[in-house]
Write a protein that holds these residues in place. Structure first.
Motif, PDB file in Angstrom:
ATOM      1  N   LEU A   1       0.820  -1.204   0.000  1.00  0.00           N
ATOM      2  CA  LEU A   1       0.000   0.000   0.000  1.00  0.00           C
ATOM      3  C   LEU A   1       0.858   1.259   0.000  1.00  0.00           C
ATOM      4  N   GLU A   2       0.424   2.227  -0.791  1.00  0.00           N
ATOM      5  CA  GLU A   2       1.061   3.545  -0.810  1.00  0.00           C
ATOM      6  C   GLU A   2       0.040   4.554  -0.284  1.00  0.00           C
ATOM      7  N   THR A   3       0.309   5.075   0.909  1.00  0.00           N
ATOM      8  CA  THR A   3      -0.582   6.096   1.454  1.00  0.00           C
ATOM      9  C   THR A   3      -0.345   7.374   0.674  1.00  0.00           C
ATOM     10  N   VAL A   4      -1.422   7.942   0.110  1.00  0.00           N
ATOM     11  CA  VAL A   4      -1.295   9.114  -0.751  1.00  0.00           C
ATOM     12  C   VAL A   4      -1.929  10.357  -0.131  1.00  0.00           C
ATOM     13  N   THR A   5      -2.514  10.204   1.057  1.00  0.00           N
ATOM     14  CA  THR A   5      -3.133  11.329   1.751  1.00  0.00           C
ATOM     15  C   THR A   5      -2.286  11.720   2.955  1.00  0.00           C
ATOM     16  N   ASP A   6      -2.569  12.914   3.477  1.00  0.00           N
ATOM     17  CA  ASP A   6      -1.860  13.373   4.678  1.00  0.00           C
ATOM     18  C   ASP A   6      -2.135  12.445   5.850  1.00  0.00           C
ATOM     19  N   GLN A   7      -3.356  11.950   5.922  1.00  0.00           N
ATOM     20  CA  GLN A   7      -3.748  11.043   7.002  1.00  0.00           C
ATOM     21  C   GLN A   7      -3.538   9.609   6.547  1.00  0.00           C
ATOM     22  N   ALA A   8      -2.725   8.883   7.290  1.00  0.00           N
ATOM     23  CA  ALA A   8      -2.516   7.469   6.984  1.00  0.00           C
ATOM     24  C   ALA A   8      -3.641   6.641   7.609  1.00  0.00           C
ATOM     25  N   PRO A   9      -3.991   5.522   6.994  1.00  0.00           N
ATOM     26  CA  PRO A   9      -4.989   4.659   7.615  1.00  0.00           C
ATOM     27  C   PRO A   9      -4.441   4.056   8.911  1.00  0.00           C
ATOM     28  N   THR A  10      -5.335   3.866   9.881  1.00  0.00           N
ATOM     29  CA  THR A  10      -4.938   3.228  11.140  1.00  0.00           C
ATOM     30  C   THR A  10      -4.657   1.750  10.876  1.00  0.00           C
ATOM     31  N   ASP A  11      -4.088   1.069  11.862  1.00  0.00           N
ATOM     32  CA  ASP A  11      -3.826  -0.363  11.708  1.00  0.00           C
ATOM     33  C   ASP A  11      -5.118  -1.131  11.444  1.00  0.00           C
ATOM     34  N   GLN A  12      -6.194  -0.794  12.162  1.00  0.00           N
ATOM     35  CA  GLN A  12      -7.480  -1.467  11.950  1.00  0.00           C
ATOM     36  C   GLN A  12      -8.019  -1.164  10.557  1.00  0.00           C
ATOM     37  N   GLN A  13      -7.882   0.072  10.120  1.00  0.00           N
ATOM     38  CA  GLN A  13      -8.334   0.423   8.774  1.00  0.00           C
ATOM     39  C   GLN A  13      -7.538  -0.335   7.717  1.00  0.00           C
ATOM     40  N   VAL A  14      -6.243  -0.509   7.923  1.00  0.00           N
ATOM     41  CA  VAL A  14      -5.434  -1.264   6.962  1.00  0.00           C
ATOM     42  C   VAL A  14      -5.947  -2.698   6.871  1.00  0.00           C
ATOM     43  N   LYS A  15      -6.251  -3.327   8.005  1.00  0.00           N
ATOM     44  CA  LYS A  15      -6.807  -4.684   7.985  1.00  0.00           C
ATOM     45  C   LYS A  15      -8.119  -4.710   7.199  1.00  0.00           C
ATOM     46  N   ASP A  16      -8.986  -3.747   7.475  1.00  0.00           N
ATOM     47  CA  ASP A  16     -10.272  -3.688   6.779  1.00  0.00           C
ATOM     48  C   ASP A  16     -10.089  -3.372   5.294  1.00  0.00           C
ATOM     49  N   LEU A  17      -9.173  -2.467   4.972  1.00  0.00           N
ATOM     50  CA  LEU A  17      -8.922  -2.120   3.575  1.00  0.00           C
ATOM     51  C   LEU A  17      -8.423  -3.329   2.781  1.00  0.00           C
ATOM     52  N   LEU A  18      -7.505  -4.082   3.365  1.00  0.00           N
ATOM     53  CA  LEU A  18      -6.971  -5.257   2.672  1.00  0.00           C
ATOM     54  C   LEU A  18      -8.051  -6.320   2.478  1.00  0.00           C
ATOM     55  N   PHE A  19      -8.899  -6.489   3.493  1.00  0.00           N
ATOM     56  CA  PHE A  19     -10.018  -7.441   3.354  1.00  0.00           C
ATOM     57  C   PHE A  19     -10.972  -6.962   2.256  1.00  0.00           C
TER      58      PHE A  19
END
Length: 185
Positions: free
Chosen positions: A57-75
């Motif tokens: 994943l390449e975070t492209v916004t000023d705000q990075a996703p949280t660890d929980q959001q990364v898990k949900d995003l990947l799912f």
């Protein structure tokens, strides 16, 4: 339900529903290509075997996703690769809460996914969104923001990616690019 295995706890829970069939699949062999028949023709497509990880994943916004959001995003991203394009998947706490697929536009797929989530009683606030393709306009992230979605995963690659990134930055949303489009005919 089909899975490579079931824990004892899962079996006890899943067996409670009458007429539910549980199948355990020990081995799968994926064909390198898929074929779909159409009126007077056939579509041939490579089998999508890619599954992204957090490192992809390449975070492209000023705000990075949280660890929980990364898990949900990947799912959510795993879900969209198995749905007919154009597709949007909404996920919250590792659960698919809404999906829109087979639409002619991503904004229609997004509206369908939010409608489905609300229809089944799921709150979209703080959910994440995955798209199988880039956003050519910021309308999709605007619609997602209005539904309370806080993080987005998409392939990126639109000439107008910056419009969606800017909207996310101005509305405290996280966005990550994968660099890969999952597309199912």
């Amino acid at each position: 339900l089909l899975a490579p295995s079931f824990s004892e706890e899962a079996l006890a829970l899943l067996s409670k529903k009458k007429n539910r069939i549980l199948l355990q699949l020990h081995h799968t062999h994926l064909q390198p290509r898929k074929f779909k028949s159409l009126l007077n023709g056939v579509i041939e497509q490579d089998t999508d075997t890619l599954t992204e990880s957090a490192d992809d994943l390449e975070t492209v916004t000023d705000q990075a996703p949280t660890d929980q959001q990364v898990k949900d995003l990947l799912f959510a991203n795993r879900v969209v690769k198995h749905l007919k394009s154009n597709t949007i998947a909404l996920v919250k706490d590792q659960q698919l809460i809404g999906m829109g697929c087979g639409q002619t536009s991503r904004i229609d797929a997004l509206k369908q996914s939010v409608h489905k989530a609300h229809h089944f009683g799921f709150a979209t606030e703080s959910a994440v969104l995955a798209s199988d393709a880039f956003f050519p306009f910021s309308d999709s992230v605007e619609e997602a923001d209005q539904a309370g979605i806080k993080a987005v995963i998409q392939p990126g690659g639109s000439k107008r990616d910056q419009d969606s990134i800017d909207y996310c930055n101005n509305h405290n949303m996280a966005m990550a690019f994968t660099g890969t489009r999952h597309f199912l005919h």
